[in-house]
Write a protein that holds these residues in place. Sequence first.
Motif, PDB file in Angstrom:
ATOM      1  N   GLU A  47      -1.447   2.417   4.992  1.00 32.67           N
ATOM      2  CA  GLU A  47      -1.501   1.067   4.436  1.00 32.67           C
ATOM      3  C   GLU A  47      -0.306   0.798   3.532  1.00 32.67           C
ATOM      4  O   GLU A  47       0.273  -0.300   3.546  1.00 32.67           O
ATOM      5  CB  GLU A  47      -2.807   0.903   3.659  1.00 32.67           C
ATOM      6  CG  GLU A  47      -3.081  -0.505   3.164  1.00 32.67           C
ATOM      7  CD  GLU A  47      -4.397  -0.612   2.423  1.00 32.67           C
ATOM      8  OE1 GLU A  47      -4.783  -1.741   2.085  1.00 32.67           O
ATOM      9  OE2 GLU A  47      -5.029   0.436   2.190  1.00 32.67           O
ATOM     10  N   LEU A  48       0.108   1.813   2.758  1.00 28.54           N
ATOM     11  CA  LEU A  48       1.270   1.664   1.898  1.00 28.54           C
ATOM     12  C   LEU A  48       2.531   1.446   2.730  1.00 28.54           C
ATOM     13  O   LEU A  48       3.383   0.626   2.378  1.00 28.54           O
ATOM     14  CB  LEU A  48       1.417   2.904   1.019  1.00 28.54           C
ATOM     15  CG  LEU A  48       2.652   2.959   0.113  1.00 28.54           C
ATOM     16  CD1 LEU A  48       2.664   1.794  -0.867  1.00 28.54           C
ATOM     17  CD2 LEU A  48       2.715   4.296  -0.622  1.00 28.54           C
ATOM     18  N   ILE A  49       2.652   2.152   3.848  1.00 26.71           N
ATOM     19  CA  ILE A  49       3.827   1.975   4.704  1.00 26.71           C
ATOM     20  C   ILE A  49       3.891   0.552   5.237  1.00 26.71           C
ATOM     21  O   ILE A  49       4.968  -0.063   5.294  1.00 26.71           O
ATOM     22  CB  ILE A  49       3.791   3.012   5.847  1.00 26.71           C
ATOM     23  CG1 ILE A  49       4.043   4.415   5.291  1.00 26.71           C
ATOM     24  CG2 ILE A  49       4.833   2.677   6.920  1.00 26.71           C
ATOM     25  CD1 ILE A  49       3.901   5.518   6.315  1.00 26.71           C
ATOM     26  N   ASP A  50       2.746  -0.010   5.619  1.00 28.67           N
ATOM     27  CA  ASP A  50       2.738  -1.401   6.088  1.00 28.67           C
ATOM     28  C   ASP A  50       3.213  -2.353   4.993  1.00 28.67           C
ATOM     29  O   ASP A  50       3.995  -3.282   5.251  1.00 28.67           O
ATOM     30  CB  ASP A  50       1.340  -1.792   6.553  1.00 28.67           C
ATOM     31  CG  ASP A  50       0.957  -1.128   7.864  1.00 28.67           C
ATOM     32  OD1 ASP A  50       1.880  -0.697   8.583  1.00 28.67           O
ATOM     33  OD2 ASP A  50      -0.254  -1.038   8.156  1.00 28.67           O
ATOM     34  N   ARG A  51       2.766  -2.138   3.777  1.00 25.77           N
ATOM     35  CA  ARG A  51       3.200  -3.001   2.664  1.00 25.77           C
ATOM     36  C   ARG A  51       4.707  -2.857   2.422  1.00 25.77           C
ATOM     37  O   ARG A  51       5.399  -3.841   2.164  1.00 25.77           O
ATOM     38  CB  ARG A  51       2.441  -2.619   1.390  1.00 25.77           C
ATOM     39  CG  ARG A  51       0.922  -2.726   1.477  1.00 25.77           C
ATOM     40  CD  ARG A  51       0.433  -4.127   1.231  1.00 25.77           C
ATOM     41  NE  ARG A  51      -1.007  -4.190   1.212  1.00 25.77           N
ATOM     42  CZ  ARG A  51      -1.758  -4.085   0.087  1.00 25.77           C
ATOM     43  NH1 ARG A  51      -1.159  -3.925  -1.081  1.00 25.77           N
ATOM     44  NH2 ARG A  51      -3.077  -4.144   0.159  1.00 25.77           N
ATOM     45  N   ILE A  52       5.197  -1.612   2.514  1.00 27.44           N
ATOM     46  CA  ILE A  52       6.629  -1.381   2.286  1.00 27.44           C
ATOM     47  C   ILE A  52       7.454  -2.077   3.362  1.00 27.44           C
ATOM     48  O   ILE A  52       8.479  -2.717   3.071  1.00 27.44           O
ATOM     49  CB  ILE A  52       6.930   0.129   2.251  1.00 27.44           C
ATOM     50  CG1 ILE A  52       6.243   0.793   1.052  1.00 27.44           C
ATOM     51  CG2 ILE A  52       8.430   0.385   2.188  1.00 27.44           C
ATOM     52  CD1 ILE A  52       6.344   2.308   1.053  1.00 27.44           C
ATOM     53  N   LYS A  53       7.038  -1.970   4.630  1.00 28.72           N
ATOM     54  CA  LYS A  53       7.792  -2.605   5.719  1.00 28.72           C
ATOM     55  C   LYS A  53       7.847  -4.112   5.540  1.00 28.72           C
ATOM     56  O   LYS A  53       8.907  -4.729   5.727  1.00 28.72           O
ATOM     57  CB  LYS A  53       7.163  -2.241   7.063  1.00 28.72           C
ATOM     58  CG  LYS A  53       7.408  -0.796   7.484  1.00 28.72           C
ATOM     59  CD  LYS A  53       7.011  -0.549   8.926  1.00 28.72           C
ATOM     60  CE  LYS A  53       5.518  -0.629   9.111  1.00 28.72           C
ATOM     61  NZ  LYS A  53       5.119  -0.257  10.499  1.00 28.72           N
ATOM     62  N   ARG A  54       6.721  -4.730   5.191  1.00 27.03           N
ATOM     63  CA  ARG A  54       6.722  -6.181   4.989  1.00 27.03           C
ATOM     64  C   ARG A  54       7.636  -6.576   3.838  1.00 27.03           C
ATOM     65  O   ARG A  54       8.393  -7.554   3.919  1.00 27.03           O
ATOM     66  CB  ARG A  54       5.301  -6.680   4.728  1.00 27.03           C
ATOM     67  CG  ARG A  54       4.418  -6.703   5.958  1.00 27.03           C
ATOM     68  CD  ARG A  54       3.211  -7.606   5.757  1.00 27.03           C
ATOM     69  NE  ARG A  54       2.381  -7.143   4.648  1.00 27.03           N
ATOM     70  CZ  ARG A  54       1.346  -6.319   4.769  1.00 27.03           C
ATOM     71  NH1 ARG A  54       1.016  -5.862   5.978  1.00 27.03           N
ATOM     72  NH2 ARG A  54       0.640  -5.960   3.721  1.00 27.03           N
ATOM     73  N   ALA A  55       7.605  -5.782   2.760  1.00 24.78           N
ATOM     74  CA  ALA A  55       8.455  -6.090   1.610  1.00 24.78           C
ATOM     75  C   ALA A  55       9.932  -5.907   1.951  1.00 24.78           C
ATOM     76  O   ALA A  55      10.782  -6.700   1.519  1.00 24.78           O
ATOM     77  CB  ALA A  55       8.066  -5.213   0.424  1.00 24.78           C
ATOM     78  N   CYS A  56      10.258  -4.873   2.740  1.00 23.42           N
ATOM     79  CA  CYS A  56      11.658  -4.641   3.115  1.00 23.42           C
ATOM     80  C   CYS A  56      12.195  -5.781   3.971  1.00 23.42           C
ATOM     81  O   CYS A  56      13.340  -6.226   3.798  1.00 23.42           O
ATOM     82  CB  CYS A  56      11.777  -3.320   3.861  1.00 23.42           C
ATOM     83  SG  CYS A  56      11.533  -1.848   2.835  1.00 23.42           S
TER      84      CYS A  56
END
Length: 672
Positions: A166-175
């Motif tokens: 879930e954290l990786i998904d948030r990071i990708k969207r933010a990037c």
Amino acid sequence: MSATDQPPLPVPEELETLPPGPMLAELLDSLPAEQVSGFDTVRLLEAAYRQLSHVRALFLSILRETGLRRPGSVTTVERIKAPGEFAAEEARAALVWSRTRASTTYQLAVDVFDRLPVLGQAMLDGRLDEPRVRAFVDWTQGLTDAQADTVCARLLPEAPGLLVGELIDRIKRACIAVDPAWAERRYREAVKTRRVAGSRNPDGTANLGGYSQPIDRIAAASERIDTLARACKRAGDARPIDHIRSDLFLGMTDGTYEGLTESEIVEYVLVHPYTEPGEDDLDKHADGPDGGGSGGDGRPSGSGRPGGGPGGTCDVPEAARLGDQAGARACMPRARVPADGPSADLPSPAAAASSSSAPAATGQIDPPGATRSWAVPELRVELSTLLGFDDHPAEIPPWGYIPAGQAREVVASMYSGEWRYVFCGPDGRAVAGGLIRARPMGGVHRARRDARRGGVVEIAVPVAGLAQLTGCHAGEGPWAAVLAELVRRAMQAPREEDTDTGDSRRRTAGARLRRWVQQRDRQCAHPACRMRAAKTDQDHRIDYASGGQTRAGNLEPACRHDHRLRHEAFWRIDQPEPGLIVWTSPLGHSHASRPPPVIRRLPQPYPDLEGERYIPDGWLVWDNRRPRWKCNEQCECERPILPPVPQRVRKTEPVREQMPKPILDPDEKPPF
């Protein structure tokens, strides 16, 4: 289900708020988890995990510091501004890590404390664990430091409560939000690192695109791709060799090269390289039929499809699918291929055709079981295993070990390869080596050589046990010629200092000396490197430019990285005694290295308490009965030193050993 009469130990209330460090470590040591209540075990678990993250961050910070120390600062505190190429080498040697593990872990330390220091502080505080830190580090690659810091600062407060996925998904969207072109740029960079690699599974199978395939077939396929890729490089392909391997891998699996000889495959790869736009200047293709620099399907010619290429629109795969092999070959411009062929390792189409169809020369035939498929690059096996006196595993370097039965099958298909012997002393280490000309074929001593598909078979022979292995029956049977040659070689085996005749004044070792150094040392001389010697450089311990001779005693195998480590990173090597190499690091630490033995002492098959071997139903076991034997030599012995090769029988009942039963704990498991 059990309970104790003692009351649980009390756990202080400040356990949740106590920061990680010496005080928390002391408190955790004083509270055994076996003596606290069930509720408090979870509190201890959370506190121990905070302490674990703190200790891991402390380790990474120390690791980073070892790479920032100036070479030679053994007794001083001198630092450099930024870590260099060999920054991880001190840790690699001290912790006995592989080069990949050392470099990747050191890069993590640099990212955590230099590129994204907010993550390092969160780990030291125990607020963030390593898997979540790695998610931030890995998924912000390609952003500027400021952009990555913005993403970390935004998501760090909620990161401890998120699953890693879930954290990786948030990071990708933010990037993507802070840099809309980030995803496409990251993809393009990733495509440039494409490669072909094989790997071994714990169950003995191997992976190369597909999984759980026979390991010898996978090793042979990888070797063939590598040979063809190097032939393409020698013929003028300027791309990275991993990109060429990728083209060959796809072409061999999707039918692009169907019906083409190996020389024609090299020609095809040279004319039709697969490239991504932006990788090099090959994205400037010739105009296609639509006048827009693309093929008839709207894609750039030569980009993303194997049929197109600079300066040509011939669709060879399509012609091959339609069965027009002659037309497919006619489309290939021959001018790109040197007059003497694309590679010394690959024959011309005419030579390939003649080798496959022409009858064998008189006195040279292919052995039973030989095929045209590629063999494994190298197989190492003991002579006693080939003769059937034991079932010791054989080795396919660097793929690992295979059972003795599989090894005998592989050897039976490698009669046309290069066979080597290596004589070993009482400690199992090599004392001499060379080539074997004979083959275990009924009356035929030599097989037709095929350097491309033959591979290398290395037979390990104990000098002290050679007479026992050959015995008095060396004059008959399919292995008689091989055994006779080994006995003759043992009687005239040269000393190590005599194996480099004529090479001492040359800069590079000749084939004989190079082969002996590889057999003697087996792998890279660095104590934390396992690259097989056949893929390494021949490193002079005393530099050739300083007067060092090209002799066996002055040579050792060193992979290209560790070869450069000596000459460019201030590492020093010494040899206090034969066979012992000591590497001294720039910070003054010494690390010893010895060549691994060729023959290792192995345990006997392990019986259980009833004397039964653990053998699955249907497997073959040794028959303890010995057939009568008549000696063929003119001597007075009634039987040979060792009996002939034991016959195998199907397992019908447990095989009971004639030995006292071991005294073991009934609950102890056999040490598999």
